[in-house]
Design an enzyme around this catalytic site. Structure first.
Site, PDB file in Angstrom:
ATOM      1  N   HIS A 256      -2.161  -5.394   1.324  1.00 11.37           N
ATOM      2  CA  HIS A 256      -3.446  -6.045   1.019  1.00 11.37           C
ATOM      3  C   HIS A 256      -3.164  -7.448   0.519  1.00 11.37           C
ATOM      4  CE1 HIS A 256      -7.357  -6.992  -0.695  1.00 11.37           C
ATOM      5  NE2 HIS A 256      -6.683  -7.470  -1.727  1.00 11.37           N
TER       6      HIS A 256
ATOM      7  N   TYR B 230     -12.748  -2.333  -3.770  1.00 12.54           N
ATOM      8  CA  TYR B 230     -13.347  -2.224  -2.435  1.00 12.54           C
ATOM      9  C   TYR B 230     -14.873  -2.154  -2.466  1.00 12.54           C
ATOM     10  CZ  TYR B 230      -8.637  -1.772  -0.504  1.00 12.54           C
ATOM     11  OH  TYR B 230      -7.335  -2.027  -0.129  1.00 12.54           O
TER      12      TYR B 230
ATOM     13  N   ASN C 215      -2.150   0.064   6.979  1.00  9.10           N
ATOM     14  CA  ASN C 215      -1.659  -1.243   7.431  1.00  9.10           C
ATOM     15  C   ASN C 215      -0.828  -1.966   6.382  1.00  9.10           C
ATOM     16  OD1 ASN C 215      -3.713  -1.878   5.735  1.00  9.10           O
ATOM     17  ND2 ASN C 215      -4.939  -2.988   7.217  1.00  9.10           N
TER      18      ASN C 215
ATOM     19  N   GLU D 248      -9.453  -9.837  -8.237  1.00  8.40           N
ATOM     20  CA  GLU D 248      -8.485  -8.778  -7.949  1.00  8.40           C
ATOM     21  C   GLU D 248      -7.265  -8.859  -8.867  1.00  8.40           C
ATOM     22  OE1 GLU D 248      -7.746  -9.115  -3.744  1.00  8.40           O
ATOM     23  OE2 GLU D 248      -9.805  -8.550  -3.230  1.00  8.40           O
TER      24      GLU D 248
ATOM     25  N   LYS E 171       0.826  -1.200   0.000  1.00  2.00           N
ATOM     26  CA  LYS E 171       0.000   0.000   0.000  1.00  2.00           C
ATOM     27  C   LYS E 171       0.873   1.270   0.000  1.00  2.00           C
ATOM     28  CE  LYS E 171      -4.020  -2.161   2.253  1.00  2.00           C
ATOM     29  NZ  LYS E 171      -5.052  -2.019   3.305  1.00  2.00           N
TER      30      LYS E 171
HETATM   31  N1  UDP Z   1      -9.909  -0.422   7.152  1.00  2.00           N
HETATM   32  C1  UDP Z   1      -9.965   0.761   7.877  1.00  2.00           C
HETATM   33  N2  UDP Z   1     -10.720   0.803   9.007  1.00  2.00           N
HETATM   34  C2  UDP Z   1     -11.424  -0.260   9.459  1.00  2.00           C
HETATM   35  C3  UDP Z   1     -11.375  -1.459   8.738  1.00  2.00           C
HETATM   36  C4  UDP Z   1     -10.602  -1.510   7.581  1.00  2.00           C
HETATM   37  O1  UDP Z   1      -9.354   1.744   7.474  1.00  2.00           O
HETATM   38  O2  UDP Z   1     -12.098  -0.156  10.500  1.00  2.00           O
HETATM   39  C5  UDP Z   1      -9.106  -0.484   5.928  1.00  2.00           C
HETATM   40  C6  UDP Z   1      -7.758  -1.192   6.138  1.00  2.00           C
HETATM   41  O3  UDP Z   1      -6.778  -0.534   5.332  1.00  2.00           O
HETATM   42  C7  UDP Z   1      -8.046  -2.586   5.623  1.00  2.00           C
HETATM   43  C8  UDP Z   1      -9.010  -2.306   4.465  1.00  2.00           C
HETATM   44  O4  UDP Z   1      -9.799  -1.222   4.933  1.00  2.00           O
HETATM   45  O5  UDP Z   1      -6.866  -3.257   5.200  1.00  2.00           O
HETATM   46  C9  UDP Z   1      -9.877  -3.459   4.058  1.00  2.00           C
HETATM   47  O6  UDP Z   1     -10.551  -3.957   5.209  1.00  2.00           O
HETATM   48  P1  UDP Z   1     -10.688  -5.517   5.462  1.00  2.00           P
HETATM   49  O7  UDP Z   1     -11.652  -5.701   6.579  1.00  2.00           O
HETATM   50  O8  UDP Z   1     -10.977  -6.208   4.174  1.00  2.00           O
HETATM   51  O9  UDP Z   1      -9.231  -5.929   6.025  1.00  2.00           O
HETATM   52  P2  UDP Z   1      -8.045  -6.791   5.374  1.00  2.00           P
HETATM   53  O10 UDP Z   1      -8.669  -7.829   4.482  1.00  2.00           O
HETATM   54  O11 UDP Z   1      -7.181  -5.819   4.620  1.00  2.00           O
HETATM   55  O12 UDP Z   1      -7.311  -7.386   6.546  1.00  2.00           O
HETATM   56 MG    MG Z   2     -10.136  -7.672   2.966  1.00  2.00          MG
END
Ligand code: UDP
Ligand code: MG
Length: 158
Positions: free
Chosen positions: A115, A49, A112, A126, A9
């Site tokens: 992805h 997303y 974080n 994707e 990211k």
């Molecule tokens: N995210 C965020 N706040 C939240 C949850 C998710 O900013 O409360 C962002 C974070 O960057 C995350 C992305 O949205 O990686 C996608 O969320 P997901 O629940 O799919 O998490 P991941 O699959 O990336 O672990």
């Molecule tokens: Mg996810």
């Protein structure tokens, strides 16, 4: 063999961590099938997303992901999708275990670093958003002979 989409990211690129992220996947024994430095357009972000569109964090997430370049990687291996998710760690940096990418390099809930696709269906969708078919390379990775048991796991003759 399974393929998954990994994104370094914008925070990973800006913090100079792309090489270390890629190393985590390489040293685990996964194979790089595609690699691209690019900007996530609002169009790609909307498709990627889609499932999060109604969530409160969606506008911030799209702003973050389109703010600066990303590095897209296609990563291959037996069970690659689940293996990569484990290497990434929990979504929120503050919860992610030490030893995982998110646990070792970050503390944020949104910034974080990485992805990874979460299912075979997501991986297929994707990968197609970031790579043309011809950008995903088929080649023999010599080290696979020592990463997997050629007879038991790769199905080659003993
Ligand atoms: N995210 C965020 N706040 C939240 C949850 C998710 O900013 O409360 C962002 C974070 O960057 C995350 C992305 O949205 O990686 C996608 O969320 P997901 O629940 O799919 O998490 P991941 O699959 O990336 O672990
Ligand atoms: Mg996810």
């Amino acid at each position: 063999m399974e393929r998954t989409l990994i994104l370094a990211k914008p925070d990973a690129l800006q913090r100079g961590l792309v090489g270390r992220l890629l190393t985590r996947f390489e040293q685990k024994g996964l194979k790089l099938a595609g690699l691209k430095l690019m900007v996530m357009t609002p169009e790609i972000a909307a498709q990627h997303y889609e499932a999060h569109e109604e969530r409160p964090f969606y506008p911030g997430l799209v702003r973050f992901m389109t703010s600066s370049p990303i590095v897209a990687m296609a990563i291959e291996g037996i069970g690659a999708i689940a293996i990569c998710r484990k290497l990434m760690g929990a979504t929120f940096g503050c919860n992610a275990e030490p030893g995982t990418i998110r646990g070792d390099f970050g503390v944020s809930n949104s910034f974080n670093l990485v992805h990874g696709s979460d299912s075979p269906e997501a991986a297929e969708k994707e990968l197609a958003l970031y790579f043309k078919a011809e950008e995903l390379l088929e080649y023999d990775l010599n080290s696979f002979q020592w990463i997997y048991d050629p007879v038991e796991e790769l199905g080659q003759e003993g």
